[in-house]
Motif scaffolding. Structure first.
Motif, PDB file in Angstrom:
ATOM      1  N   MET A   1       3.440  -3.879   6.130  1.00  0.00           N
ATOM      2  CA  MET A   1       4.397  -2.876   5.677  1.00  0.00           C
ATOM      3  C   MET A   1       5.540  -2.718   6.676  1.00  0.00           C
ATOM      4  SD  MET A   1       2.012   0.116   3.991  1.00  0.00           S
ATOM      5  CE  MET A   1       3.447   1.120   3.594  1.00  0.00           C
ATOM      6  N   GLY A   2       5.203  -2.750   7.980  1.00  0.00           N
ATOM      7  CA  GLY A   2       6.232  -2.631   8.995  1.00  0.00           C
ATOM      8  C   GLY A   2       7.193  -3.794   8.965  1.00  0.00           C
ATOM      9  N   ARG A   3       6.671  -4.986   8.776  1.00  0.00           N
ATOM     10  CA  ARG A   3       7.508  -6.180   8.745  1.00  0.00           C
ATOM     11  C   ARG A   3       8.490  -6.132   7.571  1.00  0.00           C
ATOM     12  NH1 ARG A   3       4.140 -11.458   8.084  1.00  0.00           N
ATOM     13  NH2 ARG A   3       3.391 -10.799  10.148  1.00  0.00           N
ATOM     14  N   ARG A   4       8.032  -5.582   6.443  1.00  0.00           N
ATOM     15  CA  ARG A   4       8.878  -5.550   5.240  1.00  0.00           C
ATOM     16  C   ARG A   4       9.548  -4.193   5.016  1.00  0.00           C
ATOM     17  NH1 ARG A   4       4.731  -8.904   4.768  1.00  0.00           N
ATOM     18  NH2 ARG A   4       4.949 -10.878   3.627  1.00  0.00           N
ATOM     19  N   LYS A   5       9.329  -3.278   5.942  1.00  0.00           N
ATOM     20  CA  LYS A   5       9.909  -1.936   5.869  1.00  0.00           C
ATOM     21  C   LYS A   5       9.546  -1.237   4.555  1.00  0.00           C
ATOM     22  CE  LYS A   5      13.816  -2.797   8.967  1.00  0.00           C
ATOM     23  NZ  LYS A   5      13.302  -4.081   9.496  1.00  0.00           N
ATOM     24  N   LEU A   6       8.259  -1.325   4.189  1.00  0.00           N
ATOM     25  CA  LEU A   6       7.754  -0.677   2.981  1.00  0.00           C
ATOM     26  C   LEU A   6       7.261   0.730   3.302  1.00  0.00           C
ATOM     27  CD1 LEU A   6       5.645  -3.598   1.456  1.00  0.00           C
ATOM     28  CD2 LEU A   6       7.901  -2.837   0.700  1.00  0.00           C
ATOM     29  N   ARG A   7       7.521   1.653   2.394  1.00  0.00           N
ATOM     30  CA  ARG A   7       6.982   3.001   2.571  1.00  0.00           C
ATOM     31  C   ARG A   7       5.694   3.205   1.771  1.00  0.00           C
ATOM     32  NH1 ARG A   7       8.315   6.446  -1.658  1.00  0.00           N
ATOM     33  NH2 ARG A   7       9.915   5.690  -3.108  1.00  0.00           N
ATOM     34  N   GLY A   8       5.418   2.264   0.831  1.00  0.00           N
ATOM     35  CA  GLY A   8       4.130   2.311   0.143  1.00  0.00           C
ATOM     36  C   GLY A   8       4.087   3.206  -1.072  1.00  0.00           C
ATOM     37  N   ARG A   9       5.090   3.095  -1.924  1.00  0.00           N
ATOM     38  CA  ARG A   9       5.124   3.921  -3.139  1.00  0.00           C
ATOM     39  C   ARG A   9       3.868   3.734  -3.990  1.00  0.00           C
ATOM     40  NH1 ARG A   9       9.415   2.512  -7.733  1.00  0.00           N
ATOM     41  NH2 ARG A   9       8.648   3.827  -9.438  1.00  0.00           N
ATOM     42  N   PHE A  10       3.467   2.483  -4.229  1.00  0.00           N
ATOM     43  CA  PHE A  10       2.229   2.182  -4.942  1.00  0.00           C
ATOM     44  C   PHE A  10       1.242   1.590  -3.942  1.00  0.00           C
ATOM     45  CE2 PHE A  10       5.377   1.001  -8.491  1.00  0.00           C
ATOM     46  CZ  PHE A  10       5.458   2.308  -8.924  1.00  0.00           C
ATOM     47  N   LEU A  11       0.067   2.178  -3.882  1.00  0.00           N
ATOM     48  CA  LEU A  11      -0.948   1.725  -2.932  1.00  0.00           C
ATOM     49  C   LEU A  11      -2.273   1.567  -3.667  1.00  0.00           C
ATOM     50  CD1 LEU A  11      -1.611   1.114   0.060  1.00  0.00           C
ATOM     51  CD2 LEU A  11      -2.170   3.555   0.307  1.00  0.00           C
ATOM     52  N   ARG A  12      -2.823   0.388  -3.568  1.00  0.00           N
ATOM     53  CA  ARG A  12      -4.059   0.069  -4.284  1.00  0.00           C
ATOM     54  C   ARG A  12      -5.076  -0.498  -3.308  1.00  0.00           C
ATOM     55  NH1 ARG A  12      -4.932  -3.106  -9.959  1.00  0.00           N
ATOM     56  NH2 ARG A  12      -6.920  -4.081  -9.452  1.00  0.00           N
ATOM     57  N   LEU A  13      -6.325  -0.112  -3.495  1.00  0.00           N
ATOM     58  CA  LEU A  13      -7.425  -0.619  -2.671  1.00  0.00           C
ATOM     59  C   LEU A  13      -8.484  -1.230  -3.582  1.00  0.00           C
ATOM     60  CD1 LEU A  13      -9.059  -0.885  -0.017  1.00  0.00           C
ATOM     61  CD2 LEU A  13      -9.950   1.420  -0.491  1.00  0.00           C
ATOM     62  N   ASP A  14      -8.811  -2.502  -3.351  1.00  0.00           N
ATOM     63  CA  ASP A  14      -9.905  -3.168  -4.060  1.00  0.00           C
ATOM     64  C   ASP A  14     -10.987  -3.562  -3.059  1.00  0.00           C
ATOM     65  OD1 ASP A  14      -9.142  -3.972  -7.081  1.00  0.00           O
ATOM     66  OD2 ASP A  14      -7.320  -4.011  -5.862  1.00  0.00           O
ATOM     67  N   TRP A  15     -12.207  -3.650  -3.554  1.00  0.00           N
ATOM     68  CA  TRP A  15     -13.293  -4.185  -2.738  1.00  0.00           C
ATOM     69  C   TRP A  15     -14.080  -5.191  -3.571  1.00  0.00           C
ATOM     70  CZ3 TRP A  15     -12.757   0.936  -4.081  1.00  0.00           C
ATOM     71  CH2 TRP A  15     -13.610   1.416  -5.081  1.00  0.00           C
ATOM     72  N   VAL A  16     -14.610  -6.181  -2.897  1.00  0.00           N
ATOM     73  CA  VAL A  16     -15.372  -7.221  -3.589  1.00  0.00           C
ATOM     74  C   VAL A  16     -16.756  -6.679  -3.935  1.00  0.00           C
ATOM     75  CG1 VAL A  16     -16.348  -9.532  -3.440  1.00  0.00           C
ATOM     76  CG2 VAL A  16     -14.115  -9.052  -2.408  1.00  0.00           C
ATOM     77  N   GLU A  17     -17.107  -6.785  -5.203  1.00  0.00           N
ATOM     78  CA  GLU A  17     -18.406  -6.281  -5.665  1.00  0.00           C
ATOM     79  C   GLU A  17     -19.428  -7.386  -5.876  1.00  0.00           C
ATOM     80  OE1 GLU A  17     -18.226  -3.341  -8.849  1.00  0.00           O
ATOM     81  OE2 GLU A  17     -18.268  -2.036  -7.086  1.00  0.00           O
ATOM     82  N   LYS A  18     -18.942  -8.591  -6.179  1.00  0.00           N
ATOM     83  CA  LYS A  18     -19.847  -9.698  -6.487  1.00  0.00           C
ATOM     84  C   LYS A  18     -19.089 -10.991  -6.215  1.00  0.00           C
ATOM     85  CE  LYS A  18     -22.186 -11.872 -10.458  1.00  0.00           C
ATOM     86  NZ  LYS A  18     -22.363 -11.810 -11.929  1.00  0.00           N
ATOM     87  N   ALA A  19     -19.782 -12.006  -5.698  1.00  0.00           N
ATOM     88  CA  ALA A  19     -19.138 -13.293  -5.448  1.00  0.00           C
ATOM     89  C   ALA A  19     -20.113 -14.427  -5.745  1.00  0.00           C
ATOM     90  CB  ALA A  19     -18.657 -13.381  -4.004  1.00  0.00           C
ATOM     91  N   GLU A  20     -19.550 -15.562  -6.189  1.00  0.00           N
ATOM     92  CA  GLU A  20     -20.345 -16.750  -6.488  1.00  0.00           C
ATOM     93  C   GLU A  20     -19.599 -17.979  -5.982  1.00  0.00           C
ATOM     94  OE1 GLU A  20     -22.351 -16.565 -10.634  1.00  0.00           O
ATOM     95  OE2 GLU A  20     -20.453 -15.489 -10.859  1.00  0.00           O
ATOM     96  N   THR A  21     -20.356 -18.981  -5.603  1.00  0.00           N
ATOM     97  CA  THR A  21     -19.768 -20.247  -5.179  1.00  0.00           C
ATOM     98  C   THR A  21     -19.866 -21.257  -6.313  1.00  0.00           C
ATOM     99  OG1 THR A  21     -20.326 -19.869  -2.855  1.00  0.00           O
ATOM    100  CG2 THR A  21     -19.910 -22.144  -3.521  1.00  0.00           C
TER     101      THR A  21
END
Length: 574
Positions: free
Chosen positions: A84-104
């Motif tokens: 965010m600092g590099r792109r000078k973003l203030r973060g109007r939209f902020l989303r958080l995802d987490w991995v629930e399941k993974a397969e190879t």
């Protein structure tokens, strides 16, 4: 509560004003507790992914993995602040995802599985390594056409060119991707949270057809009014000072659609009037009036003493274009109590009668100016539109010419089993005709138009917005039949519980085609399409008529649940 706050985690909602980034991160961290499961080796135990956008450009992602939520959070937040600092973003939209399941898998297996998935309907993320060093959320994959092979391929396909372009944009030009069949690739599911600048948290759906958008339960009138307001405001902003629409966008890469279509200009204006009846927004009405004047000035031509036609691209006269012009003008006349367009509507209706044969059928396309037949049949919707338009004009003028032509058309529709087309325009028309001619043969046709189609309404993977329009017109017919003793026999054959289930399901399912900020932020220019509606299998296309059909169905649904639920909690659960 505002329209964007519906379905939010209300305990975390701010009292007023905007929330700064650290406050929102604190709320996200508190809401995260107990949500992110621990994955087994060889994958990281916890992986968190932030996505952030200010609305003018595609979201930037930051990520972190660790043995615990705290460890992953620290890494992800540090990466977020750095980017965010590099792109000078203030973060109007902020989303958080987490991995629930993974397969190879292998790339060969991934390609095989993607052949079984409808175009743009893959809802899983992809990581290049077990450690998730280089990963791509489902929304990134679809927003950058990384699994899109073009509109001639009906299923998902690995687009190696687009995949590598975005991978290098995200992780640097040094990254390479080995797409060899035997190379490992890792697919994963996520769940998440979204937080706008107001600080309100929204829980996002995990795996499945609703994946990645906010949970809304119940779907109430306030929520619907907010969505309708956003979508109609989007359409109003597509109308230029001269009354011409911006026809549409391919939002993944912010490309404007250069075509134009007078029929869709008129039908979209009609849907905007339906929305205005609910919102009463002055800016929307001003846009409607500009669009109507452009329609008259640019597309309508007179022929002889009493006929007029909408002349579209290529000097075509389309039956449906005359019809939708009448629909827009008659709706405006009804809402405004004006006869401003009375003469034009009559001439357009005479043009429709010119295209009707003695057996009630219609010729679909003529050429201008010689009125020669170009195509006797093009698309079945034209005939339903024409009959519905004549009924709407009849409701204003009570001129028997118009309802006589509709009854003649229905003789043809009934004889040729037009109910098999399950046409929403015919559903609208049948409902309107039975207001004035409450004959059982017409009601029977209207019921057959949706009867036997309910499984399709419940199971169709695409949002298919005209299905809700079909159901809403059918609902009105059923309600009127209940008040008619002679309607009991027809009603006995209707599975009304299943009908209601299908109707409410389809209305809720349409929310998967709405450009919520948590969806729009992954397109090149989120603000351009925010609040609109899209067609996922057409590369998330946003076209004025796409938005129109969502809007018409949801306006009718909002009216319905307000009437039905007004005496209870104001909400209907799908």
């Amino acid at each position: 509560m505002t329209k964007h706050e519906r379905g939010a985690l209300s305990a975390n909602a701010p009292k007023s004003g905007e929330a700064d980034l650290e406050t929102r991160l604190s709320r996200l961290r508190a809401a995260l507790d107990g949500r992110a499961p621990r994955l087994d080796a060889p994958f990281p135990a916890v992986t968190l992914i932030f996505s952030v956008s200010d609305g003018a450009a595609r979201a930037v992602t930051a990520q972190g993995s660790g043995a615990t939520v705290d460890a992953a959070w620290e890494v992800a937040v540090t990466d977020l602040h750095r980017k965010m600092g590099r792109r000078k973003l203030r973060g109007r939209f902020l989303r958080l995802d987490w991995v629930e399941k993974a397969e190879t898998w292998t790339w060969a297996l991934l390609r095989k599985r993607l052949r079984e998935v409808k175009r743009n309907y893959s809802r899983r993320g992809i990581a290049l390594e077990k450690g998730f060093t280089h990963l791509f959320l489902e929304q990134e994959l679809n927003g950058n056409a990384m699994l899109y092979g073009g509109n001639q391929i009906s299923h998902c396909v690995v687009n190696e060119k687009n995949f590598l372009i975005y991978a290098q944009q995200k992780y640097g030009s040094g990254i390479t991707v080995d797409f060899a069949d035997d190379r490992e690739v890792h697919v994963f599911d996520t769940a998440g949270l979204f937080c706008g600048e107001d600080g309100v948290l929204h829980e996002l759906y995990g795996a499945g057809r609703n994946a990645g958008r906010r949970k809304i339960d119940p779907l109430d009138v306030d929520t619907l009014r907010g969505i309708i307001g956003d979508a109609s405001d989007f359409l109003a902003h597509q109308v230029g000072a001269d009354g011409r629409f911006i026809y549409g966008y391919h939002p993944c890469f912010d490309r404007q659609i250069p075509a134009y279509n007078a029929l869709r200009h008129a039908s979209t204006t009609y849907s905007m009037l339906e929305a205005w009846e609910l919102t009463r927004e002055p800016g929307l009405l001003a846009a409607i009036e500009r669009a109507l004047e452009y329609l008259c000035r640019q597309f309508i031509r007179t022929a002889g003493d009493d006929m007029a036609f909408v002349v579209d691209t290529g000097d075509e006269i389309k039956l449906g274009a005359n019809a939708t012009a009448i629909l827009a003008m008659s709706k405006y006349a009804s809402l405004m109590g004006t006869d401003r367009y009375a003469g034009i509507m009559e001439n357009l209706a005479c043009g429709i009668l010119h295209m009707q044969a003695e057996d009630g059928s219609f010729t679909h396309v003529l050429t201008w100016p010689d009125l020669a037949v170009k195509e006797r049949f093009r698309i079945v919707y034209y005939e339903g539109e024409a009959a519905f338009a004549l009924m709407r004009l009849y409701s204003l003028s009570k001129d028997e010419r118009w309802i006589a032509a509709v009854e003649k058309a229905f003789g043809h529709f009934i004889e040729k089993d037009y109910w098999k087309h399950h046409d929403h325009w015919l559903s609208y028309c049948t409902n309107e005709l039975t207001l004035y001619r409450p004959e059982m043969r017409y009601f029977r046709f209207g019921i057959r138009n949706f009867e036997g189609f309910l499984d399709f309404v419940l199971q169709r993977i695409t949002t298919f917005p005209t299905l809700l329009e079909l159901m809403m017109a059918g609902r009105k017919m059923l309600d009127r039949l209940k008040a008619m003793p002679e309607g009991a026999e027809l009603l006995a054959g209707v599975d009304e519980a299943k009908f209601e289930q299908a109707l409410h399901f389809r209305a809720s399912y349409l929310l998967n085609g709405h450009f919520w900020p948590e969806y729009a932020m992954f397109c090149r220019n989120p603000d351009r399409i925010l609040g609109s509606f899209f067609i996922r299998h057409h590369a998330f296309r946003v076209r004025i008529d796409d938005v129109e059909h969502y809007l018409s169905g949801l306006v009718a649904y909002a009216d319905y649940i307000e009437a039905v639920a007004g005496s209870s909690d104001g909400a209907v659960r799908a």
